[in-house]
Scaffold this motif. Structure first.
Motif, PDB file in Angstrom:
ATOM      1  N   LEU B  68      29.429 -67.668 -17.796  1.00  5.05           N
ATOM      2  CA  LEU B  68      29.158 -67.186 -19.610  1.00  5.05           C
ATOM      3  C   LEU B  68      29.080 -65.579 -19.725  1.00  5.05           C
ATOM      4  O   LEU B  68      29.364 -65.431 -20.442  1.00  5.05           O
ATOM      5  N   GLY B  69      28.773 -64.948 -18.406  1.00  8.73           N
ATOM      6  CA  GLY B  69      29.331 -63.557 -18.463  1.00  8.73           C
ATOM      7  C   GLY B  69      30.748 -63.526 -18.987  1.00  8.73           C
ATOM      8  O   GLY B  69      30.884 -62.274 -19.998  1.00  8.73           O
ATOM      9  N   ARG B  71      32.888 -65.492 -21.185  1.00  5.63           N
ATOM     10  CA  ARG B  71      32.370 -65.877 -22.513  1.00  5.63           C
ATOM     11  C   ARG B  71      31.999 -65.071 -23.410  1.00  5.63           C
ATOM     12  O   ARG B  71      32.547 -64.391 -23.923  1.00  5.63           O
ATOM     13  N   ILE B  72      30.437 -63.711 -22.974  1.00  8.18           N
ATOM     14  CA  ILE B  72      29.553 -63.407 -23.666  1.00  8.18           C
ATOM     15  C   ILE B  72      30.853 -61.943 -23.788  1.00  8.18           C
ATOM     16  O   ILE B  72      30.549 -61.131 -24.860  1.00  8.18           O
ATOM     17  N   GLU B  74      34.125 -61.523 -23.552  1.00 12.51           N
ATOM     18  CA  GLU B  74      34.835 -61.733 -24.750  1.00 12.51           C
ATOM     19  C   GLU B  74      34.512 -61.654 -26.244  1.00 12.51           C
ATOM     20  O   GLU B  74      35.094 -61.309 -27.628  1.00 12.51           O
ATOM     21  N   LEU B  75      33.019 -61.968 -26.872  1.00 15.28           N
ATOM     22  CA  LEU B  75      32.719 -62.304 -27.424  1.00 15.28           C
ATOM     23  C   LEU B  75      32.471 -60.774 -27.965  1.00 15.28           C
ATOM     24  O   LEU B  75      32.817 -60.222 -29.361  1.00 15.28           O
ATOM     25  N   PHE B  76      32.238 -59.981 -26.676  1.00 13.29           N
ATOM     26  CA  PHE B  76      32.213 -58.118 -27.355  1.00 13.29           C
ATOM     27  C   PHE B  76      33.457 -57.707 -27.101  1.00 13.29           C
ATOM     28  O   PHE B  76      33.112 -56.550 -27.061  1.00 13.29           O
ATOM     29  N   GLY B  81      32.303 -59.834 -17.298  1.00 12.12           N
ATOM     30  CA  GLY B  81      31.355 -59.956 -17.685  1.00 12.12           C
ATOM     31  C   GLY B  81      30.769 -58.821 -16.954  1.00 12.12           C
ATOM     32  O   GLY B  81      28.783 -58.855 -17.336  1.00 12.12           O
ATOM     33  N   LEU B  84      29.402 -56.010 -19.440  1.00  9.86           N
ATOM     34  CA  LEU B  84      27.204 -56.639 -19.264  1.00  9.86           C
ATOM     35  C   LEU B  84      25.826 -56.305 -19.025  1.00  9.86           C
ATOM     36  O   LEU B  84      25.362 -56.327 -18.598  1.00  9.86           O
ATOM     37  N   VAL B  85      26.464 -56.090 -17.087  1.00  3.89           N
ATOM     38  CA  VAL B  85      25.685 -56.328 -16.574  1.00  3.89           C
ATOM     39  C   VAL B  85      25.206 -54.388 -16.583  1.00  3.89           C
ATOM     40  O   VAL B  85      24.056 -54.548 -16.823  1.00  3.89           O
ATOM     41  N   ILE B  87      25.476 -52.828 -19.185  1.00  4.39           N
ATOM     42  CA  ILE B  87      24.784 -52.972 -20.628  1.00  4.39           C
ATOM     43  C   ILE B  87      23.388 -53.410 -20.889  1.00  4.39           C
ATOM     44  O   ILE B  87      22.647 -52.433 -21.250  1.00  4.39           O
ATOM     45  N   SER B  88      23.170 -54.114 -20.052  1.00  2.00           N
ATOM     46  CA  SER B  88      21.554 -55.053 -19.147  1.00  2.00           C
ATOM     47  C   SER B  88      21.412 -53.729 -18.156  1.00  2.00           C
ATOM     48  O   SER B  88      19.887 -52.712 -18.829  1.00  2.00           O
TER      49      SER B  88
END
Lengths: 831, 113
Positions: B68-69, B71-72, B74-76, B81, B84-85, B87-88
């Motif tokens: 999922l990481g 996919r998301i 790529e969305l941004f 991924g 995203l870790v 960013i969180s």
């Protein structure tokens, strides 16, 4: 300023900053989901990252009467075992919501025109197009009709209760990913939402029409041109039920003397040999906004092989509906056992029952019927206030209905809908058109707007034991009309089922200007006279969206049937079938040989004898002379032929239509092929933009040189492979690329039985043999889970692409516990 | 160290049952409670919350094999991924830090009365 005041101001300023930070990160920023919520590993998208396989457990379910077991197999398919129907449908709702809740929510919103509520004003026009067409109001009317039927009512109520039992277990962190992306919460499920999903199906499968484009074409070129190049029947049509098998009488129907006794003089006036639309020019269609015209889709295939042609002596059924593919997938696989029912197949997420499947006694499958059940009427209104319209020699009153649309952000739009006795007038004067096929001040008559109970058919098919049961079950299916193939342990049958108005031949093909009741729909083809066949001597039945009957059938069904390209291939394969088994039936659905290529290529190559060509064109011709017409992904020949034929087709018509594919309907590929074969010197092959007079072969040669150039360009100097000009993909419903599959490579073509075309294609392949116990194979492009963070989201795609089937696990008894069961979920009843 | 540990434990334990802005409450409470220089307070609370957010995000990223990481991300338009870790991690830390700063000033304003 004193110290305390300074400190107080400092504290206030920092509190304000904190408040702003929380506020800013807690709201959507344009298309970006609220960053605080979304990136929180406790509440946001991370929680949708599946980190372990689900395990069996017990759940106390409110609203469930008796306990139900859901045995999940290794592919994630739930096998529901219940003592009663309430429990069975409850569990189906629960299981489907557990895997597909967001898909159910968004698709039901689309059906009811409620997308702008959650996606904002960008979707207002979409919502208006659905609401003005009457989909929301007719969903309510359908629901009332369905609630009169106790089985349908029980199923709808229990299914909704099951969905709501699942929703009740969810905290924000558990919401499906897309709710978090779009920043909204699931709302309780209702039976109306299930009906809205049915409306979507009807919209997709029965509204397709090119009335307006045909009208413009008729106006521009005249009746003679129209009659010649837009025949009511496709050239070379191989009907589903030709008269030699349509005369076979089904044993269940003794009320009539059989379809062959149908006589035009015993029914309303309907039989003319001419095309009504060509002889009755339609009203002006100028000023309509251009929209892409409907393209002939690649349709669906189904077939039934009698025991005389199978190795086991038992009938075999195959079905492969071709649809616009998506992730989460269109279909949800399920086994349902409850009361006297034990069925397996695919359901539409949000609808109780099974659409395509089998039980211990029978199997069934569908292709779209393609009947013309959507007519457009040009109306004359008394004045600009639109209060009255002319009908049957007098002014009739228009009905105005106020409709409220709530949009995200609190804005509300009050819309006024116009209704006539025919149906809605979706677009008022001065408005931008909402739909390519419905100009301003035109009324729509659409069979989907008449109350009916299609869901009842999906439910009753589950318990059919023989063809008589099955015919009774599907009787309530009015729209979209379908070609049902059916087998039981000894019989095969095919039924064209739907509610089809009795019309003149060609009536409603173009926009109707007649404003009198002769052109209203008042009578319908009786069920007993709908085309059907039962155990024909030839030992097989099949359909692929082509013409249903030959010209001996006295009723007009429509003119939008697909050319018999897939159908012709299917017929040839069926005729050659001998000693079939489930594997060979499966192979039929994977056939990549194109009848278009088989029929067109010799005509093209015939123009290339003894003519000078570029060396590259010579090489291309050499390759194509040895090509067998099979569309393999990595080979150059399919790409060369496809480019060549399409360039030729464009060259033939481009000058006449000035390249305008938006406003006009162009003659079909089979018509063009027939013209090339029968009259290569026809004026239509002359390019009117050049001083010389071209013949067909001139265009064929020019098209080849262009196709070769194009192929070399795409292939960087060598002939490009088919998968480079014909990439496949399965997009996410929101068209967010990372949530789709990306570019895929696979065999097949739009005209092949393996009808891969872009993101359109085989949506559920199923082959079933009915012996002592059913043996079935299946597969669809997607996975049982709707969660992009789950491996089960797209787990079936590889098998689907390569054509490898899954053996479907059909459990006969609840106590069966094969190794392929991964875990069991028990829903505890509250009784 | 105690601030860091408390911020980490409170952000982690409360995170599952609270709204996303829970680290701000944690920071606010620690800022109110413990008189520390601004830099110590801010860095300890934000690092504690960041570790909680980043740790849990990394747990899902690893456990889900980046499915999922990826996919998301790529969305941004991010390369992986793991971004995203990050960013969180940053969001958790900054939210707690701003909360701590507000808490510290509230305490100072109260003490200055």
């Amino acid at each position: 300023m004193t110290q305390p005041v300074r400190m107080a101001i400092g504290a206030a300023w920092r509190l304000a900053l904190l408040w702003l930070w929380i506020g800013l990160l807690g709201h959507k920023l344009g298309p970006v989901p609220p960053p605080g919520k979304f990136f929180s590993p406790f509440q946001g998208f991370w929680r949708n990252a599946e980190i372990r396989s689900p395990k069996g457990h017990d759940v106390s379910a409110s609203g469930l009467l008796n306990s139900v077991s859901l045995k999940y197999d290794h592919r994630g398919v739930p096998h529901v075992f219940s003592d009663d129907l309430q429990g069975m449908f409850f569990a189906q709702g629960y299981a489907t919501a557990r895997d597909r809740l967001w898909q159910m929510d968004i698709q039901s919103r689309a059906g009811l025109g409620r997308l702008s509520e959650v996606m904002g004003s960008d979707l207002l026009r979409f919502d208006l197009s659905r609401r003005r067409l009457g989909m929301a109001s007719s969903a309510q009317a359908d629901l009332e009709e369905m609630q009169k039927d106790s089985l349908t009512n029980v199923a709808l109520m229990a299914y909704a209760a099951g969905v709501n039992a699942w929703i009740a277990t969810l905290k924000r962190a558990d919401y499906p990913l897309e709710f978090k992306l779009l920043d909204y919460a699931p709302e309780p499920w209702t039976p109306l939402k299930s009906v809205a999903l049915l409306k979507n199906l009807q919209w997709t499968l029965s509204k397709g029409t090119d009335d307006v484009a045909l009208t413009r074409t008729l106006e521009k070129f005249g009746s003679e041109f129209f009659s010649e190049l837009f025949p009511l029947r496709n050239p070379g049509a191989e009907p589903i039920l030709p008269s030699e098998i349509f005369s076979v009488r089904a044993p269940f129907d003794t009320a009539t003397s059989g379809p062959l006794s149908v006589r035009a003089d015993s029914d309303p006036p309907l039989r003319t040999t001419n095309d009504y639309s060509a002889s009755h020019p339609p009203p002006g269609a100028g000023g309509i906004s251009p929209f892409p015209p409907p393209q002939p889709g690649s349709g669906s295939d189904n077939f039934a092989i009698a025991g005389t042609r199978t190795a086991s002596g038992h009938p075999i059924l195959g079905n492969d509906p071709h649809l616009d593919l998506s992730l989460p997938s269109i279909w949800y696989e399920v086994q349902l056992q409850g009361g006297a029912i034990n069925g397996y197949g695919v359901s539409v997420p949000g609808l109780p029952g099974i659409v395509i499947g089998f039980n211990s006694h029978a199997a069934w499958g569908v292709t779209n019927g393609m009947d013309d059940v959507f007519d457009v009427y040009k109306l004359r209104f008394q004045n600009d206030s639109l209060t009255h319209y002319w009908w049957n020699g007098r002014w009739r009153e228009t009905k105005f209905v106020l409709d409220t649309i709530s949009m995200r952000g609190g804005k509300t739009v009050i819309d006024t809908q116009l209704w006539t006795h025919l149906g809605p007038v979706p677009v008022k004067s001065g408005e931008q058109s909402l739909d390519a096929n419905v100009p301003a001040l035109h009324a729509v008559q659409w069979i989907a707007l008449q109350p009916s109970n299609e869901i009842g058919a999906f439910l009753r098919m589950l318990s059919a034991k023989d063809y008589g049961d099955f015919r009774t079950a599907i009787r309530s299916l009015h729209c979209p009309s379908q070609n049902f193939v059916f087998i039981d342990s000894g019989d095969i049958a095919l039924t064209h089922q739907g509610r089809i108005p009795v019309k003149r031949f060609g009536q409603g093909r173009t926009v109707l200007r007649e404003n009198d009741s002769d052109f209203d729909w008042s009578t319908y083809i009786p069920d007993s006279l709908l085309p059907s066949a039962y155990n024909p001597a030839r030992g097989w039945l099949s359909s692929a969206n082509q013409e249903v009957t030959d010209s001996s059938y006295p009723y007009y069904l429509g003119s939008g049937f697909y050319p018999s390209e897939r159908a012709g291939r299917l017929h040839r394969l069926m005729e050659a079938t001998n000693g079939a088994d489930i594997s060979s039936a499966w192979e039929v659905m994977l056939n990549n040989q194109s009848l278009r290529a088989e029929q067109s290529l010799p005509l093209l190559l015939g123009c290339m004898d003894s003519v000078s060509m570029s060396p590259n064109a010579q090489e291309a011709v050499k390759l194509l002379r040895h090509w067998d017409g099979r569309y393999h992904a990595t080979e150059a020949e399919p790409a060369l032929f496809d480019l060549w034929w399409k360039r030729f087709y464009t060259k033939v018509w481009d000058d006449d239509f000035e390249g305008d594919t938006l406003h006009y309907a162009w003659p079909s590929h089979p018509v063009t092929r027939a013209l090339l074969a029968s009259n290569p010197n026809s004026d239509w092959f002359d390019d009117i933009r050049t001083p010389r007079r071209e013949k067909a072969c001139d265009l064929v040669r020019g098209a080849l040189e262009e196709a070769v150039q194009s192929s070399l360009q795409t292939g960087n100097g060598s002939f490009t492979a088919w998968n480079q000009v014909h990439p496949l993909s399965i997009p996410h419903l929101l068209r967010l690329a990372p949530l789709g599959t990306g570019k895929l490579s696979g065999d097949g073509c739009a005209e092949c039985l393996n009808a891969q075309r872009g993101s359109h294609g085989p949506s559920w392949r199923m082959a079933v043999e009915l012996g002592k116990t059913p043996v079935a194979s299946g597969g669809y492009p997607g996975g049982q889970s709707g969660n992009p963070g789950s491996p089960d989201y797209d787990a079936f795609v590889t098998n689907w692409l390569t054509g490898k089937p899954y053996r479907l696990l059909f459990l006969m008894r609840p106590d069966e516990q094969p190794d392929s069961i991964a875990y069991t979920l028990t829903l505890k009843g509250s009784k | 160290m105690i601030l860091f540990l408390l911020a980490f434990i409170a952000s982690l334990l409360g995170g599952f049952a609270s709204p996303w802005w829970w680290p701000a409450i944690v920071g606010l409470a620690l800022g109110l409670w413990k008189p520390e220089p601004r830099s110590v307070l801010f860095s300890a609370t934000s690092c504690g919350a960041a570790l909680a957010w980043g740790g849990v995000a990394a747990f899902y990223q690893i456990g889900n094999h980046g499915l999922l990481g990826g996919r998301i991300a790529e969305l941004f338009s991010l390369p992986s991924g793991w971004w995203l870790v990050l960013i969180s991690t940053a969001l958790g830390g900054v939210t707690a830090g701003i909360g701590a700063e507000a808490g510290r000033y509230l305490r100072l304003a109260y003490n200055a009365k």
